[in-house]
Write a protein that holds these residues in place. Structure first.
Motif, PDB file in Angstrom:
ATOM      1  N   SER A 159      82.491 -59.449  80.810  1.00 46.55           N
ATOM      2  CA  SER A 159      83.314 -58.352  81.329  1.00 46.55           C
ATOM      3  C   SER A 159      83.916 -57.511  80.212  1.00 46.55           C
ATOM      4  N   GLY A 160      83.415 -56.285  80.086  1.00 50.00           N
ATOM      5  CA  GLY A 160      83.979 -55.368  79.104  1.00 50.00           C
ATOM      6  C   GLY A 160      85.081 -54.501  79.682  1.00 50.00           C
ATOM      7  N   GLY A 161      85.112 -54.411  81.014  1.00 51.66           N
ATOM      8  CA  GLY A 161      86.150 -53.625  81.677  1.00 51.66           C
ATOM      9  C   GLY A 161      86.854 -54.450  82.726  1.00 51.66           C
ATOM     10  N   ILE A 162      88.176 -54.554  82.606  1.00 51.21           N
ATOM     11  CA  ILE A 162      88.968 -55.292  83.598  1.00 51.21           C
ATOM     12  C   ILE A 162      90.041 -54.348  84.095  1.00 51.21           C
ATOM     13  N   VAL A 163      90.013 -54.059  85.399  1.00 53.97           N
ATOM     14  CA  VAL A 163      90.972 -53.114  85.982  1.00 53.97           C
ATOM     15  C   VAL A 163      91.773 -53.823  87.056  1.00 53.97           C
ATOM     16  N   THR A 164      93.093 -53.630  87.041  1.00 54.86           N
ATOM     17  CA  THR A 164      93.924 -54.118  88.150  1.00 54.86           C
ATOM     18  C   THR A 164      94.764 -52.966  88.676  1.00 54.86           C
ATOM     19  N   PHE A 165      95.029 -52.989  89.980  1.00 54.67           N
ATOM     20  CA  PHE A 165      95.996 -52.076  90.589  1.00 54.67           C
ATOM     21  C   PHE A 165      97.136 -52.923  91.119  1.00 54.67           C
ATOM     22  N   THR A 166      98.362 -52.514  90.830  1.00 53.45           N
ATOM     23  CA  THR A 166      99.534 -53.233  91.317  1.00 53.45           C
ATOM     24  C   THR A 166     100.371 -52.301  92.181  1.00 53.45           C
ATOM     25  N   GLY A 167     100.732 -52.754  93.368  1.00 54.29           N
ATOM     26  CA  GLY A 167     101.630 -51.991  94.238  1.00 54.29           C
ATOM     27  C   GLY A 167     103.010 -52.612  94.201  1.00 54.29           C
ATOM     28  N   ALA A 168     104.041 -51.768  94.168  1.00 55.10           N
ATOM     29  CA  ALA A 168     105.420 -52.253  94.095  1.00 55.10           C
ATOM     30  C   ALA A 168     106.278 -51.547  95.136  1.00 55.10           C
ATOM     31  N   VAL A 169     107.471 -52.073  95.369  1.00 57.24           N
ATOM     32  CA  VAL A 169     108.394 -51.479  96.346  1.00 57.24           C
ATOM     33  C   VAL A 169     109.033 -50.230  95.739  1.00 57.24           C
ATOM     34  N   ARG A 170     108.861 -49.103  96.440  1.00 56.89           N
ATOM     35  CA  ARG A 170     109.423 -47.828  95.977  1.00 56.89           C
ATOM     36  C   ARG A 170     110.834 -47.650  96.554  1.00 56.89           C
ATOM     37  N   ASN A 171     111.687 -46.922  95.826  1.00 53.60           N
ATOM     38  CA  ASN A 171     113.097 -46.813  96.236  1.00 53.60           C
ATOM     39  C   ASN A 171     113.354 -45.828  97.372  1.00 53.60           C
ATOM     40  N   ILE A 172     112.402 -44.900  97.595  1.00 51.12           N
ATOM     41  CA  ILE A 172     112.602 -43.870  98.629  1.00 51.12           C
ATOM     42  C   ILE A 172     111.411 -43.869  99.587  1.00 51.12           C
ATOM     43  N   ALA A 173     111.673 -43.800 100.885  1.00 54.00           N
ATOM     44  CA  ALA A 173     110.603 -43.630 101.881  1.00 54.00           C
ATOM     45  C   ALA A 173     111.138 -42.738 102.983  1.00 54.00           C
ATOM     46  N   ASN A 174     110.355 -41.740 103.365  1.00 50.75           N
ATOM     47  CA  ASN A 174     110.780 -40.785 104.397  1.00 50.75           C
ATOM     48  C   ASN A 174     112.143 -40.180 104.071  1.00 50.75           C
TER      49      ASN A 174
END
Lengths: 79, 136
Positions: free
Chosen positions: B23-38
């Motif tokens: 593996s020459g490329g390792i990608v991760t996506f992380t989602g986190a809790v955002r402070n503002i919604a609607n």
């Protein structure tokens, strides 16, 4: 037959598991949804309502009989 | 593949898992809790899952990614329980010989997870709460 409930559906119906008896006019997924919406009109206001049979999304015409686990799946919102 | 529903995201465990000699490329996506919604201040998110089905749907998504791109390893980890602003709630990752496949697979994994995996979040504001995406 036990039906597992999650999220907003659990709150609308007021229990995590409900027991319904399979009457002759409740044979398919569509019949079940119709019955529940009649009993709990707030379910009709949801963006979608899916049914899972044995942990797989089920089509409206699928039969309930013979399944070991049924769940109601309100709009998902993971991530 | 590494597919898990957990009380806390373990990013190190995921990145360790994704590494391989090829593996020459390792990608991760992380989602986190955002402070503002609607337009409102978010105080907390509460996640619940139909765990056995969520795991099997995540496995299906990862298998589809494997068919679409030349990948070495795939990982998807999602939390259940209460999470505060800034806390991680989901991580998806892919490793490949080159970066392009890993980036594309990652995007696919998170988009599909959000569309089909039976996990729900309730958003709590200072004065109210709402099940996300429940109503049109």
């Amino acid at each position: 037959m036990n039906i597992l409930l999650f999220g907003i559906v659990r709150e609308i119906i007021g229990t995590p598991v409900m027991d319904i008896s399979l009457e002759p006019d409740v044979r398919t997924v569509a019949d079940l949804k119709l019955l529940l919406v009649k009993e709990y009109p707030r379910l009709a206001g949801l963006r979608s309502l899916a049914v899972a049979i044995d942990k797989e999304y089920a089509e409206d015409e699928q039969l309930l009989e013979g399944s070991s686990e049924i769940a109601l799946i309100p709009p998902v919102s993971g991530g | 593949m590494l597919i898990e529903i957990v009380p806390h995201i373990d990013l190190a465990r995921v990145t360790d898992y994704l590494q391989s000699p090829e593996s020459g490329g390792i990608v991760t996506f992380t989602g986190a809790v955002r402070n503002i919604a609607n337009g409102k201040d978010v105080t907390m998110l509460q996640f619940e899952a139909y765990e056995p089905m969520a795991l099997s749907e995540m496995e299906k998504i990862a298998s589809r990614a494997q068919d679409l791109w030349p990948l070495q390893r795939l990982a998807m980890q999602h939390v259940v329980g209460e999470k505060r602003v800034g806390e991680m709630v989901v991580v998806v990752g892919a490793s490949s010989a080159h970066r392009k496949a890993a980036f594309q697979a990652c995007q696919f994994l998170i988009d599909e997870l959000k569309a089909t995996v039976p996990i729900w979040k309730k958003e709590f504001y200072t004065d109210s709460s709402v099940w996300v995406a429940a109503h049109p």
